[in-house]
Scaffold this motif. Structure first.
Motif, PDB file in Angstrom:
ATOM      1  N   THR A 284       0.829  -1.216   0.000  1.00 56.49           N
ATOM      2  CA  THR A 284       0.000   0.000   0.000  1.00 56.49           C
ATOM      3  C   THR A 284       0.866   1.271   0.000  1.00 56.49           C
TER       4      THR A 284
ATOM      5  N   MET B 298     -12.777  12.219   7.720  1.00 60.56           N
ATOM      6  CA  MET B 298     -12.248  12.976   8.855  1.00 60.56           C
ATOM      7  C   MET B 298     -11.508  14.248   8.404  1.00 60.56           C
TER       8      MET B 298
ATOM      9  N   VAL C 202      -5.808   6.681   1.992  1.00 53.41           N
ATOM     10  CA  VAL C 202      -5.693   5.218   2.088  1.00 53.41           C
ATOM     11  C   VAL C 202      -6.958   4.609   2.703  1.00 53.41           C
TER      12      VAL C 202
ATOM     13  N   VAL D 200      -1.028  10.456   8.529  1.00 49.95           N
ATOM     14  CA  VAL D 200      -1.933  10.315   9.663  1.00 49.95           C
ATOM     15  C   VAL D 200      -2.222   8.822   9.834  1.00 49.95           C
ATOM     16  N   GLY D 201      -1.768   8.263  10.941  1.00 50.96           N
ATOM     17  CA  GLY D 201      -1.854   6.813  11.187  1.00 50.96           C
ATOM     18  C   GLY D 201      -0.453   6.250  11.334  1.00 50.96           C
TER      19      GLY D 201
ATOM     20  N   MET E 255     -10.470   3.181   3.991  1.00 54.67           N
ATOM     21  CA  MET E 255     -11.596   2.494   3.339  1.00 54.67           C
ATOM     22  C   MET E 255     -12.678   2.333   4.390  1.00 54.67           C
ATOM     23  N   ASN E 256     -13.700   3.170   4.261  1.00 62.92           N
ATOM     24  CA  ASN E 256     -14.749   3.223   5.270  1.00 62.92           C
ATOM     25  C   ASN E 256     -16.108   3.220   4.581  1.00 62.92           C
TER      26      ASN E 256
ATOM     27  N   GLY F 248      -8.884   5.243   8.968  1.00 69.60           N
ATOM     28  CA  GLY F 248     -10.061   4.395   9.097  1.00 69.60           C
ATOM     29  C   GLY F 248     -11.223   5.145   9.721  1.00 69.60           C
ATOM     30  N   ARG F 249     -11.301   6.465   9.453  1.00 70.83           N
ATOM     31  CA  ARG F 249     -12.424   7.280   9.934  1.00 70.83           C
ATOM     32  C   ARG F 249     -13.005   8.064   8.762  1.00 70.83           C
TER      33      ARG F 249
ATOM     34  N   SER G  18      -3.646   9.042  17.002  1.00 71.85           N
ATOM     35  CA  SER G  18      -4.821   9.428  17.796  1.00 71.85           C
ATOM     36  C   SER G  18      -4.476  10.353  18.963  1.00 71.85           C
TER      37      SER G  18
ATOM     38  N   VAL H  57      -5.977   4.464  -4.005  1.00 68.91           N
ATOM     39  CA  VAL H  57      -4.917   3.623  -3.435  1.00 68.91           C
ATOM     40  C   VAL H  57      -5.233   2.125  -3.570  1.00 68.91           C
TER      41      VAL H  57
HETATM   42  P1  NDP Z   1      -5.115   0.817  12.023  1.00 70.29           P
HETATM   43  O1  NDP Z   1      -6.432   0.783  12.718  1.00 70.29           O
HETATM   44  O2  NDP Z   1      -4.131  -0.250  12.275  1.00 70.29           O
HETATM   45  O3  NDP Z   1      -4.394   2.211  12.325  1.00 70.29           O
HETATM   46  C1  NDP Z   1      -5.122   3.404  12.336  1.00 70.29           C
HETATM   47  C2  NDP Z   1      -4.242   4.533  12.754  1.00 70.29           C
HETATM   48  O4  NDP Z   1      -5.022   5.719  12.767  1.00 70.29           O
HETATM   49  C3  NDP Z   1      -3.637   4.367  14.159  1.00 70.29           C
HETATM   50  O5  NDP Z   1      -2.295   4.714  14.145  1.00 70.29           O
HETATM   51  C4  NDP Z   1      -4.460   5.324  15.012  1.00 70.29           C
HETATM   52  O6  NDP Z   1      -3.737   5.936  16.054  1.00 70.29           O
HETATM   53  C5  NDP Z   1      -4.829   6.391  14.003  1.00 70.29           C
HETATM   54  N1  NDP Z   1      -6.049   7.081  14.403  1.00 70.29           N
HETATM   55  C6  NDP Z   1      -7.226   6.549  14.802  1.00 70.29           C
HETATM   56  N2  NDP Z   1      -8.097   7.513  15.089  1.00 70.29           N
HETATM   57  C7  NDP Z   1      -7.480   8.684  14.905  1.00 70.29           C
HETATM   58  C8  NDP Z   1      -7.847  10.031  15.056  1.00 70.29           C
HETATM   59  N3  NDP Z   1      -9.069  10.392  15.451  1.00 70.29           N
HETATM   60  N4  NDP Z   1      -6.942  10.972  14.769  1.00 70.29           N
HETATM   61  C9  NDP Z   1      -5.699  10.642  14.366  1.00 70.29           C
HETATM   62  N5  NDP Z   1      -5.290   9.378  14.200  1.00 70.29           N
HETATM   63  C10 NDP Z   1      -6.166   8.414  14.464  1.00 70.29           C
HETATM   64  O7  NDP Z   1      -5.474   0.920  10.474  1.00 70.29           O
HETATM   65  P2  NDP Z   1      -4.616   0.568   9.161  1.00 70.29           P
HETATM   66  O8  NDP Z   1      -3.375   1.361   9.121  1.00 70.29           O
HETATM   67  O9  NDP Z   1      -4.571  -0.886   8.994  1.00 70.29           O
HETATM   68  O10 NDP Z   1      -5.622   1.113   8.058  1.00 70.29           O
HETATM   69  C11 NDP Z   1      -6.010   2.467   7.984  1.00 70.29           C
HETATM   70  C12 NDP Z   1      -7.097   2.629   6.956  1.00 70.29           C
HETATM   71  O11 NDP Z   1      -6.582   2.260   5.679  1.00 70.29           O
HETATM   72  C13 NDP Z   1      -8.332   1.743   7.164  1.00 70.29           C
HETATM   73  O12 NDP Z   1      -9.472   2.434   6.701  1.00 70.29           O
HETATM   74  C14 NDP Z   1      -8.064   0.551   6.246  1.00 70.29           C
HETATM   75  O13 NDP Z   1      -9.251  -0.080   5.819  1.00 70.29           O
HETATM   76  C15 NDP Z   1      -7.371   1.236   5.104  1.00 70.29           C
HETATM   77  N6  NDP Z   1      -6.486   0.385   4.311  1.00 70.29           N
HETATM   78  C16 NDP Z   1      -6.583   0.477   2.956  1.00 70.29           C
HETATM   79  C17 NDP Z   1      -5.747  -0.245   2.154  1.00 70.29           C
HETATM   80  C18 NDP Z   1      -5.876  -0.072   0.685  1.00 70.29           C
HETATM   81  O14 NDP Z   1      -5.321  -0.857  -0.065  1.00 70.29           O
HETATM   82  N7  NDP Z   1      -6.572   0.963   0.207  1.00 70.29           N
HETATM   83  C19 NDP Z   1      -4.759  -1.170   2.698  1.00 70.29           C
HETATM   84  C20 NDP Z   1      -4.681  -1.155   4.139  1.00 70.29           C
HETATM   85  C21 NDP Z   1      -5.527  -0.388   4.914  1.00 70.29           C
HETATM   86  P3  NDP Z   1      -3.178   5.120  17.331  1.00 70.29           P
HETATM   87  O15 NDP Z   1      -1.970   4.381  16.824  1.00 70.29           O
HETATM   88  O16 NDP Z   1      -2.835   6.198  18.291  1.00 70.29           O
HETATM   89  O17 NDP Z   1      -4.280   4.221  17.757  1.00 70.29           O
END
Ligand code: NDP
Length: 283
Positions: A141, A214, A229, A164-165, A231-232, A210-211, A190, A262
């Motif tokens: 990705t 946002m 990235v 972000v993430g 997907m919600n 994943g929000r 977060s 992506v």
């Molecule tokens: P994770 O749940 O493992 O990580 C999410 C990250 O976002 C964490 O670091 C978390 O912080 C952070 N986060 C959560 N809430 C907030 C907030 N309110 N403000 C700021 N940061 C925040 O998710 P993934 O990395 O696995 O996936 C992220 C997204 O990407 C998902 O929607 C997933 O479906 C999508 N995805 C898409 C792919 C594609 O091919 N298009 C491939 C892989 C994922 P903290 O670490 O502090 O909890």
């Protein structure tokens, strides 16, 4: 209005390049590169992702198989299967689809994968290589995001990038790749204070949270490149990203849509990684 970074079209180009490479590989070595996917359990999204990966691999001329296992599979059974694939000379790439069923830890299963066959790039050896600037297999990705930015003509050298993430599969490897491209990188999560302000300073934003929707228009510096990235599902159950596309496209310089950004690139880079792994194993 932002330039749309069309992941579907760029992925098509990458897949055609890989198919050409696979053809040459097959002629040269008398075998096609082999990708084996391990799918354990009944997770609906995983079923769809794996079907798409299987179809794309087949279209590119890549051989292999999907190993479908019941939700009741144990950790030791999974590790045993991975080890068997490690030892199989016809297997170049091994992908264990996450999430694994409840009660099975990812770590031991992913660490059982031979790093040379680790086409997802999640093994600690490949993570270490990425952060050390050594050649290795890179997660699909983030690699797809870099290719999208490159194809969109977005200059990363010296740019301020905010990811972000901070997950191991997207956020962290994304940050490593942006550093490799000479961007100045901030990784937000977060607990980040004033996330809006942090994002607003960025020339490049990569949202992997994943929000739904946002990141809004007042989070984005005019002209910034925005890679989504996420997907919600939105309030109507429609697929959407972490970025409010409709409003952000008015201020951004470049933006990826969801779907069609992506997502398709992730699959294309998986095929590319499989071909790379196959070549490396023949050396
Ligand atoms: P994770 O749940 O493992 O990580 C999410 C990250 O976002 C964490 O670091 C978390 O912080 C952070 N986060 C959560 N809430 C907030 C907030 N309110 N403000 C700021 N940061 C925040 O998710 P993934 O990395 O696995 O996936 C992220 C997204 O990407 C998902 O929607 C997933 O479906 C999508 N995805 C898409 C792919 C594609 O091919 N298009 C491939 C892989 C994922 P903290 O670490 O502090 O909890």
């Amino acid at each position: 209005m932002a330039k749309i970074l069309d992941g579907k079209a760029i992925a098509k180009t990458v897949r055609a390049e890989v198919a050409e490479g696979v053809k040459k590989f097959t002629e040269r070595y008398g075998r096609a590169p082999g990708l084996h996917v391990v799918l354990a359990g009944e997770d609906q999204a995983s079923q769809v992702y794996v079907r798409n990966k299987e179809k794309a691999a087949k279209e590119a001329g890549i051989a292999g198989k999907v190993h479908r296992l019941a939700t009741t599979v144990t950790q030791s059974e999974l590790v045993a299967l991975v080890r068997q694939l490690d030892d199989d000379p016809d297997v170049d790439g091994i992908l264990v689809q996450l999430p694994l069923p409840d009660g099975v830890e990812d770590g031991p299963v992913l660490e059982a994968i031979d790093p040379e066959k680790d086409v997802d790039g999640f093994h600690a050896t490949n993570v270490g290589k990425l952060w050390s600037g050594l050649p290795g297999l890179v997660p699909c990705t983030p690699q797809g995001c870099i290719r999208l930015l490159a194809e969109g003509g977005v200059s990363l050298k010296g740019a301020r990038a905010v990811v972000v993430g901070r997950s191991n599969i997207v956020g962290k490897p994304m940050a490593a790749l942006l550093i490799r491209e000479h961007a100045t990188v901030t990784v937000a999560h977060s607990r980040t204070k004033d996330l809006q302000g942090v994002c607003r300073e960025a020339d490049v934003i990569v949202a992997a949270v994943g929000r739904a929707k946002m990141i809004r228009t007042d989070w984005v510096k005019p002209g910034a490149a925005v890679i989504d990235v996420g997907m919600n599902r939105d309030e109507n159950g429609k697929l959407c990203g972490d970025v409010d596309f409709a409003s952000v496209q008015e201020v951004a310089g470049a933006i990826t849509p969801v779907p069609g950004g992506v997502g398709p690139m992730t699959i294309a880079m998986l095929l590319d990684n499989t071909l790379r792994a196959a070549h490396a194993r023949e050396k």
